[in-house]
Design an enzyme around this catalytic site. Sequence first.
Site, PDB file in Angstrom:
ATOM      1  N   ASP A 189       8.000  -4.725  -3.863  1.00  0.00           N
ATOM      2  CA  ASP A 189       8.089  -3.666  -3.084  1.00  0.00           C
ATOM      3  C   ASP A 189       6.952  -3.978  -2.149  1.00  0.00           C
ATOM      4  OD1 ASP A 189       8.485  -0.979  -2.263  1.00  0.00           O
ATOM      5  OD2 ASP A 189       6.516  -0.289  -3.130  1.00  0.00           O
TER       6      ASP A 189
ATOM      7  N   ASP B 119       5.367  -1.254   1.066  1.00  0.00           N
ATOM      8  CA  ASP B 119       4.518  -0.253   0.886  1.00  0.00           C
ATOM      9  C   ASP B 119       3.600  -0.325  -0.452  1.00  0.00           C
ATOM     10  OD1 ASP B 119       5.569  -0.101   3.415  1.00  0.00           O
ATOM     11  OD2 ASP B 119       6.307   1.985   3.002  1.00  0.00           O
TER      12      ASP B 119
END
Length: 215
Positions: free
Chosen positions: A11, A13
């Site tokens: 991922d 963020d």
Amino acid sequence: MRLQKKAVIFDLDGVICFTDRFHYQAWKTLADSLDIYFDEKINNRLRGVSRMASLEIILEKAKKEYTQEEKKLFAEKKNDLYRDLLKNMSPADLSEEVRDTLQELRKRGYRLAIGSSSKNTKFILERIGLDGFFDAVADGTDITHSKPSPEVFLVAAEKLGEKPEDCAVVEDARAGIEAAKAAGMTALALFGDAKECGLEDYDLTGFGNLLDLLQ
């Protein structure tokens, strides 16, 4: 515990870099303009969630109903505010631990990808100096369903040319862990509500812990 995997999907963020403060500032500005209550607790519910889904969460506190056209304009306004804030990012926002770990994983022969619901993924990677580093990038422009749908991770695996079972996913959000498990991948929890959510396969103590876990 040692994992035998061919690829790692990250991922963006909250894992590779941290843009939470920019998201919060942009959503807060929008909410204030609409006279809608918004705080850090509500903001935490937006982690790993698409822009439109995030807007719907914020509008739960609204004093009136809005049309789909108005919602679209609100989402565009938020994104404009957010992208202006992202211009403040630089390679300095990429920690040495993350940079060194990614480079070592590459040396060990792992295929590396980003799996993010954000449509600003490529812009952020460019700002922090990782433009072109990953073997594949799957983001909000590639999918129709955001996490906890497994779509973004399945797209990333397809772009890598790897089977889901040969991929490990690093996430900081419970929705991301759910997505990874639904995709048939090994879910590694780092930070946030991903850790100890009960669905993850392994809780990481830090980003560098990946080097201990992956052969």
